[in-house]
Design a protein around this motif. Structure first.
Motif, PDB file in Angstrom:
ATOM      1  N   ARG A   1       0.822  -1.215   0.000  1.00 25.66           N
ATOM      2  CA  ARG A   1       0.000   0.000   0.000  1.00 25.66           C
ATOM      3  C   ARG A   1       0.854   1.262   0.000  1.00 25.66           C
ATOM      4  O   ARG A   1       0.357   2.353   0.272  1.00 25.66           O
ATOM      5  CB  ARG A   1      -0.974  -0.055   1.173  1.00 25.66           C
ATOM      6  N   ASN A   2       2.155   1.102  -0.352  1.00 25.39           N
ATOM      7  CA  ASN A   2       3.058   2.256  -0.448  1.00 25.39           C
ATOM      8  C   ASN A   2       2.996   3.164   0.780  1.00 25.39           C
ATOM      9  O   ASN A   2       3.052   4.392   0.663  1.00 25.39           O
ATOM     10  CB  ASN A   2       2.732   3.099  -1.696  1.00 25.39           C
ATOM     11  N   ILE A   3       2.852   2.559   1.950  1.00 22.13           N
ATOM     12  CA  ILE A   3       2.725   3.365   3.170  1.00 22.13           C
ATOM     13  C   ILE A   3       4.067   4.028   3.502  1.00 22.13           C
ATOM     14  O   ILE A   3       4.105   5.158   3.986  1.00 22.13           O
ATOM     15  CB  ILE A   3       2.198   2.495   4.338  1.00 22.13           C
ATOM     16  N   ALA A   4       5.170   3.322   3.255  1.00 21.51           N
ATOM     17  CA  ALA A   4       6.500   3.897   3.485  1.00 21.51           C
ATOM     18  C   ALA A   4       7.356   3.649   2.256  1.00 21.51           C
ATOM     19  O   ALA A   4       7.229   2.615   1.609  1.00 21.51           O
ATOM     20  CB  ALA A   4       7.148   3.248   4.699  1.00 21.51           C
ATOM     21  N   GLU A   5       8.245   4.609   1.958  1.00 23.08           N
ATOM     22  CA  GLU A   5       9.111   4.426   0.772  1.00 23.08           C
ATOM     23  C   GLU A   5      10.086   3.275   1.004  1.00 23.08           C
ATOM     24  O   GLU A   5      10.426   2.546   0.086  1.00 23.08           O
ATOM     25  CB  GLU A   5       9.947   5.683   0.496  1.00 23.08           C
ATOM     26  N   GLU A   6      10.540   3.163   2.277  1.00 20.08           N
ATOM     27  CA  GLU A   6      11.591   2.187   2.556  1.00 20.08           C
ATOM     28  C   GLU A   6      11.243   1.372   3.794  1.00 20.08           C
ATOM     29  O   GLU A   6      10.889   1.930   4.836  1.00 20.08           O
ATOM     30  CB  GLU A   6      12.901   2.978   2.804  1.00 20.08           C
TER      31      GLU A   6
END
Ligand code: NAI
Length: 308
Positions: free
Chosen positions: A22-27
């Motif tokens: 869900r692309n919550i954090a880039e990394e």
């Protein structure tokens, strides 16, 4: 933003998977003590990017905390899970040592980190993390009530044949089979009170099934559950990273709120980029207060084991 997940087992890997999908954090850094384990799981997850279409990057490491430097949030899932017939409380000795060491290592590399504790017995591990780290109380959050509340909504939804997303219902108190308090009298379906729609027996059945929700799954699966726990942890991470200010039941350090102090216990809180921002007050009936007192007594007894 960078998020670390410690423990690449069932719950940790599912949490990380939800965060990247869900692309919550880039990394995302996935860390485990077992050699190659987190690396393998992270590679497997990375290989879903082309199929699922996300940009988040995930890297697995074996106990290398330097890779976690600069993390905004960490989720601690390391430790042993319960087996059929075990209570969450029986995990205390092993998991206390693990959680304490993990917290120290995380804080060393990311002094501003917000830590979400998942390892059981979670309320006691949250208390331990707070006391041993000396971090401000708002940056230590225990995940348990969010899961129990989701299970509560599931049980209500089953009885009403209603969508879980239309239900408003929370579980407060300790995250244990006998310490959690599903607040059935406060539960609503849109704005209708669930207690007006169901008989006393049906309500009691929902409460009972919610309280043994985890144990039921443990006896079916053979170890404790991971899909809903991972989804709950990821939802809380999302509220922090995206500064959403969502309401969750979470185990936080109380200083007189709900009549309790020097304890981490599940209460409704707003979660945003400060960690848990504030406790949301509720008016509880005398019976509910009594249940909360009993729950706090049981959690306190467990915390006492830490200093024995
Ligand atoms: P698991 O056994 O699948 O994974 C645990 C992982 O932690 C393993 O991969 C292990 O190698 C790793 N580990 C152990 N010591 C470590 C250390 N010092 N540093 C880094 N990694 C370490 O267990 P599972 O099912 O993922 O459960 C993890 C914990 O979460 C358990 O304590 C379980 O009881 C708890 N849990 C809590 C829930 C909640 O609502 N708070 C819900 C579900 C599980």
């Amino acid at each position: 933003m960078k998020v670390t997940v410690v423990g690449a087992g069932a719950v940790g890997a599912t949490t990380a998977d939800n965060i990247i999908r869900r692309n919550i954090a880039e990394e995302v850094i996935l860390l485990d003590i077992k050699k190659g384990f987190a690396e393998g799981k992270a590679q497997d997850m990375s290989q879903t990017a082309a199929l699922l279409g996300f940009e988040s990057k995930i890297t697995g490491v074996t106990n290398d905390y330097s890779a976690t430097a600069g993390s905004s949030v960490a989720v601690i899932t390391s430790g042993i899970p319960r087996k059929p017939g075990m209570t969450r409380e029986e995990l205390i000795g092993t998991n206390a040592n693990i959680v304490k060491t993990v917290v120290e290592n995380l804080v060393k590399h990311s002094p501003d980190i917000i830590i979400l504790i998942v390892s059981n017995p979670m309320d006691t591990m949250t208390y331990l993390a707070l006391k041993s780290s000396g971090l401000p109380k708002n940056r230590i959050i225990g995940m348990g009530g969010a899961l129990d509340s989701a299970r509560f909504k599931y049980q209500i939804g089953q009885k009403l044949n209603a969508a879980a997303t239309d239900l408003n219902a929370i579980v407060i108190g300790g995250h244990g089979d006998t310490t959690m308090i599903p607040l059935i009298q406060h539960a609503t379906w849109n704005s209708v009170r669930v207690s007006e729609l169901l008989s006393d027996d049906e309500q009691a059945d929902i409460v009972q099934k919610t309280m043994v929700g985890g144990a039921t799954l443990t006896s079916l699966i053979g170890t404790s559950a991971w899909y809903a726990p991972g989804a709950a942890a990821a939802a809380m991470v999302e509220s922090i990273v995206r500064n959403q200010g969502k309401l969750f039941t979470a185990s936080v350090y109380l200083e007189g709120e709900f009549g309790h102090e020097d304890i981490a216990l599940g209460v409704p809180v707003i979660i945003n980029n400060k960690g848990w921002d504030r406790i949301v007050p509720m008016s509880l009936s005398e019976d509910e207060k009594e249940l909360l007192n009993k729950s706090a007594d049981a959690v306190r007894k467990m915390n006492q084991v830490l200093s024995d």
